[in-house]
Design a protein around this motif. Structure first.
Motif, PDB file in Angstrom:
ATOM      1  N   ARG A  72       0.823  -1.218   0.000  1.00 57.46           N
ATOM      2  CA  ARG A  72       0.000   0.000   0.000  1.00 57.46           C
ATOM      3  C   ARG A  72       0.853   1.263   0.000  1.00 57.46           C
ATOM      4  NH1 ARG A  72      -2.853   0.377   4.970  1.00 57.46           N
ATOM      5  NH2 ARG A  72      -4.101   2.076   4.124  1.00 57.46           N
ATOM      6  N   HIS A  73       1.907   1.269   0.805  1.00 62.28           N
ATOM      7  CA  HIS A  73       2.747   2.466   0.901  1.00 62.28           C
ATOM      8  C   HIS A  73       3.479   2.749  -0.413  1.00 62.28           C
ATOM      9  CE1 HIS A  73       2.099   1.542   5.165  1.00 62.28           C
ATOM     10  NE2 HIS A  73       2.372   2.815   5.405  1.00 62.28           N
ATOM     11  N   ARG A  74       3.947   1.690  -1.076  1.00 60.19           N
ATOM     12  CA  ARG A  74       4.650   1.883  -2.355  1.00 60.19           C
ATOM     13  C   ARG A  74       3.697   2.399  -3.429  1.00 60.19           C
ATOM     14  NH1 ARG A  74       8.191  -3.751  -2.656  1.00 60.19           N
ATOM     15  NH2 ARG A  74       9.424  -3.398  -0.751  1.00 60.19           N
ATOM     16  N   ILE A  75       2.494   1.841  -3.461  1.00 64.91           N
ATOM     17  CA  ILE A  75       1.492   2.279  -4.440  1.00 64.91           C
ATOM     18  C   ILE A  75       1.146   3.752  -4.212  1.00 64.91           C
ATOM     19  CG2 ILE A  75      -0.881   1.959  -5.241  1.00 64.91           C
ATOM     20  CD1 ILE A  75      -0.554  -1.029  -4.479  1.00 64.91           C
ATOM     21  N   SER A  76       0.943   4.114  -2.947  1.00 69.54           N
ATOM     22  CA  SER A  76       0.605   5.504  -2.617  1.00 69.54           C
ATOM     23  C   SER A  76       1.755   6.444  -2.945  1.00 69.54           C
ATOM     24  CB  SER A  76       0.242   5.620  -1.132  1.00 69.54           C
ATOM     25  OG  SER A  76      -0.902   4.855  -0.839  1.00 69.54           O
ATOM     26  N   PHE A  77       2.990   5.981  -2.729  1.00 66.82           N
ATOM     27  CA  PHE A  77       4.149   6.818  -3.041  1.00 66.82           C
ATOM     28  C   PHE A  77       4.205   7.127  -4.534  1.00 66.82           C
ATOM     29  CE2 PHE A  77       8.488   6.978  -4.674  1.00 66.82           C
ATOM     30  CZ  PHE A  77       8.934   8.142  -4.066  1.00 66.82           C
ATOM     31  N   ARG A  78       4.004   6.113  -5.357  1.00 64.30           N
ATOM     32  CA  ARG A  78       4.052   6.336  -6.810  1.00 64.30           C
ATOM     33  C   ARG A  78       2.992   7.332  -7.258  1.00 64.30           C
ATOM     34  NH1 ARG A  78       4.304   0.233  -7.421  1.00 64.30           N
ATOM     35  NH2 ARG A  78       6.513  -0.293  -7.268  1.00 64.30           N
ATOM     36  N   LYS A  79       1.791   7.217  -6.692  1.00 62.69           N
ATOM     37  CA  LYS A  79       0.712   8.144  -7.049  1.00 62.69           C
ATOM     38  C   LYS A  79       1.043   9.562  -6.610  1.00 62.69           C
ATOM     39  CE  LYS A  79      -3.133   4.848  -7.018  1.00 62.69           C
ATOM     40  NZ  LYS A  79      -4.442   4.485  -6.387  1.00 62.69           N
ATOM     41  N   LEU A  80       1.548   9.689  -5.382  1.00 59.34           N
ATOM     42  CA  LEU A  80       1.867  11.018  -4.856  1.00 59.34           C
ATOM     43  C   LEU A  80       3.021  11.652  -5.612  1.00 59.34           C
ATOM     44  CD1 LEU A  80       1.317  13.183  -2.744  1.00 59.34           C
ATOM     45  CD2 LEU A  80       2.821  11.961  -1.172  1.00 59.34           C
ATOM     46  N   ALA A  81       4.023  10.862  -5.963  1.00 57.87           N
ATOM     47  CA  ALA A  81       5.188  11.383  -6.683  1.00 57.87           C
ATOM     48  C   ALA A  81       4.807  11.944  -8.051  1.00 57.87           C
ATOM     49  CB  ALA A  81       6.231  10.290  -6.842  1.00 57.87           C
ATOM     50  N   LYS A  82       3.763  11.392  -8.660  1.00 59.04           N
ATOM     51  CA  LYS A  82       3.336  11.846  -9.987  1.00 59.04           C
ATOM     52  C   LYS A  82       2.652  13.207  -9.958  1.00 59.04           C
ATOM     53  CE  LYS A  82       2.764   7.256 -12.061  1.00 59.04           C
ATOM     54  NZ  LYS A  82       1.801   6.278 -12.637  1.00 59.04           N
ATOM     55  N   VAL A  83       2.095  13.588  -8.793  1.00 55.24           N
ATOM     56  CA  VAL A  83       1.333  14.846  -8.727  1.00 55.24           C
ATOM     57  C   VAL A  83       2.013  15.914  -7.872  1.00 55.24           C
ATOM     58  CG1 VAL A  83      -0.863  13.665  -9.099  1.00 55.24           C
ATOM     59  CG2 VAL A  83      -0.041  14.026  -6.759  1.00 55.24           C
ATOM     60  N   ASP A  84       3.047  15.542  -7.151  1.00 57.65           N
ATOM     61  CA  ASP A  84       3.722  16.498  -6.274  1.00 57.65           C
ATOM     62  C   ASP A  84       4.796  17.269  -7.045  1.00 57.65           C
ATOM     63  OD1 ASP A  84       5.068  17.902  -4.302  1.00 57.65           O
ATOM     64  OD2 ASP A  84       5.104  16.241  -2.886  1.00 57.65           O
ATOM     65  N   LYS A  85       4.489  18.525  -7.359  1.00 63.68           N
ATOM     66  CA  LYS A  85       5.420  19.368  -8.114  1.00 63.68           C
ATOM     67  C   LYS A  85       6.692  19.661  -7.318  1.00 63.68           C
ATOM     68  CE  LYS A  85       2.681  19.813 -11.650  1.00 63.68           C
ATOM     69  NZ  LYS A  85       3.002  19.132 -12.929  1.00 63.68           N
ATOM     70  N   ASN A  86       6.557  19.768  -6.004  1.00 61.13           N
ATOM     71  CA  ASN A  86       7.735  20.029  -5.172  1.00 61.13           C
ATOM     72  C   ASN A  86       8.719  18.865  -5.240  1.00 61.13           C
ATOM     73  OD1 ASN A  86       7.143  22.626  -4.041  1.00 61.13           O
ATOM     74  ND2 ASN A  86       5.597  21.657  -2.749  1.00 61.13           N
ATOM     75  N   TYR A  87       8.191  17.666  -5.298  1.00 61.37           N
ATOM     76  CA  TYR A  87       9.056  16.484  -5.400  1.00 61.37           C
ATOM     77  C   TYR A  87       9.694  16.402  -6.788  1.00 61.37           C
ATOM     78  CZ  TYR A  87      10.441  11.571  -5.765  1.00 61.37           C
ATOM     79  OH  TYR A  87      11.143  10.405  -5.974  1.00 61.37           O
ATOM     80  N   GLN A  88       8.899  16.673  -7.809  1.00 55.54           N
ATOM     81  CA  GLN A  88       9.398  16.588  -9.184  1.00 55.54           C
ATOM     82  C   GLN A  88      10.474  17.634  -9.459  1.00 55.54           C
ATOM     83  OE1 GLN A  88       5.847  16.968 -11.536  1.00 55.54           O
ATOM     84  NE2 GLN A  88       4.964  15.044 -10.791  1.00 55.54           N
ATOM     85  N   ASN A  89      10.282  18.851  -8.938  1.00 52.93           N
ATOM     86  CA  ASN A  89      11.237  19.942  -9.182  1.00 52.93           C
ATOM     87  C   ASN A  89      12.308  20.052  -8.107  1.00 52.93           C
ATOM     88  OD1 ASN A  89       9.617  20.647 -11.398  1.00 52.93           O
ATOM     89  ND2 ASN A  89       8.384  22.052 -10.166  1.00 52.93           N
ATOM     90  N   GLN A  90      12.140  19.267  -7.021  1.00 51.85           N
ATOM     91  CA  GLN A  90      13.021  19.363  -5.856  1.00 51.85           C
ATOM     92  C   GLN A  90      13.119  20.815  -5.381  1.00 51.85           C
ATOM     93  OE1 GLN A  90      14.815  16.718  -3.890  1.00 51.85           O
ATOM     94  NE2 GLN A  90      12.847  16.102  -4.770  1.00 51.85           N
ATOM     95  N   SER A  91      11.939  21.442  -5.272  1.00 48.38           N
ATOM     96  CA  SER A  91      11.859  22.840  -4.839  1.00 48.38           C
ATOM     97  C   SER A  91      12.237  22.975  -3.369  1.00 48.38           C
ATOM     98  CB  SER A  91      10.428  23.357  -5.037  1.00 48.38           C
ATOM     99  OG  SER A  91       9.993  23.131  -6.367  1.00 48.38           O
ATOM    100  N   GLU A  92      12.941  24.054  -3.054  1.00 44.19           N
ATOM    101  CA  GLU A  92      13.285  24.323  -1.659  1.00 44.19           C
ATOM    102  C   GLU A  92      12.139  25.079  -0.996  1.00 44.19           C
ATOM    103  OE1 GLU A  92      17.290  25.637   0.293  1.00 44.19           O
ATOM    104  OE2 GLU A  92      16.122  27.457  -0.129  1.00 44.19           O
ATOM    105  N   ILE A  93      11.676  24.565   0.127  1.00 41.19           N
ATOM    106  CA  ILE A  93      10.615  25.202   0.904  1.00 41.19           C
ATOM    107  C   ILE A  93      11.256  25.814   2.136  1.00 41.19           C
ATOM    108  CG2 ILE A  93       8.415  24.849   2.091  1.00 41.19           C
ATOM    109  CD1 ILE A  93       8.091  22.312   0.332  1.00 41.19           C
TER     110      ILE A  93
END
Length: 204
Positions: A72-93
């Motif tokens: 479940r955690h791996r499936i959720s991670f893949r879904k979240l990674a596809k929509v999280d712009k901060n993760y995709q761009n490695q933006s600094e917060i």
């Protein structure tokens, strides 16, 4: 605003995984247990119907459900990674905490927010992170290792004082749980004793 604490963080894989674990623990604390029990029930049905056509159906259901539960955690991670712009761009917060409010700045997403401490709905903490909910909508995950100003261990008292509410531990060790249960039992016993004494006085 004079900074008291500062955090510079990015949405790494570890941050997303911790976010998912937090969400599952808070919103669906017993789902994993229930799914594993259901999978075990299908396996038991397969055992008792062995030799029949239904046995293979129950075996497939048990295996699929157990596989889904454990991943479940791996499936959720893949879904979240596809929509999280901060993760995709490695933006600094960049989060800056002052005496009366705190700022959240994210240049990549053109985000610059000023937030009052009264807008914080709840705060959880574990060994690695602070989880801050803002107006029950936005969740900010602050890794303790990403503090660049201030001691992350002292941040606990600072945030509790500013929000006027206790910081909730995400994980409570079994020893602490047992101690809490024993303390609750003692308090209940004392309350019952007082009620009995009051009843005796009233009868007199």
């Amino acid at each position: 605003m004079t900074p008291v604490y500062e955090v510079k963080t990015t949405h790494t894989q570890k941050v997303l995984e911790d976010f998912i674990k937090f969400t599952f623990r808070i919103k669906y604390p017993r789902v994993t247990t229930h799914l594993l029990i259901l999978s075990a029930c299908f396996a038991a049905f397969a055992y008792f119907t062995r030799g029949g056509a239904g046995m293979y159906i129950f075996i497939v259901l048990a295996v699929l459900l157990a596989g889904f539960t454990l991943n479940r955690h791996r499936i959720s991670f893949r879904k979240l990674a596809k929509v999280d712009k901060n993760y995709q761009n490695q933006s600094e917060i960049h989060l800056v905490f002052g005496e009366s409010e705190f700022h959240i700045e994210n240049i990549d997403l053109d985000q610059n927010e000023r937030i009052k401490y009264a807008e914080i709905s709840f705060v959880y903490v574990d060994d690695n992170n602070y989880y801050i909910s803002i107006n029950n909508e936005d969740l900010q995950l602050l890794p303790k290792s990403d503090f660049v100003l201030g001691d992350p261990t002292q941040f606990y008292d600072f945030l509790s004082d500013k929000t006027g509410q206790p910081i909730r531990p995400l994980y409570i060790p079994w020893k602490v749980r047992i101690q809490m249960m024993m303390e609750y039992r003692d308090v209940r016993a004392e309350q019952v004793k007082k009620r009995q004494e009051e009843k005796k006085k009233n009868k007199r």
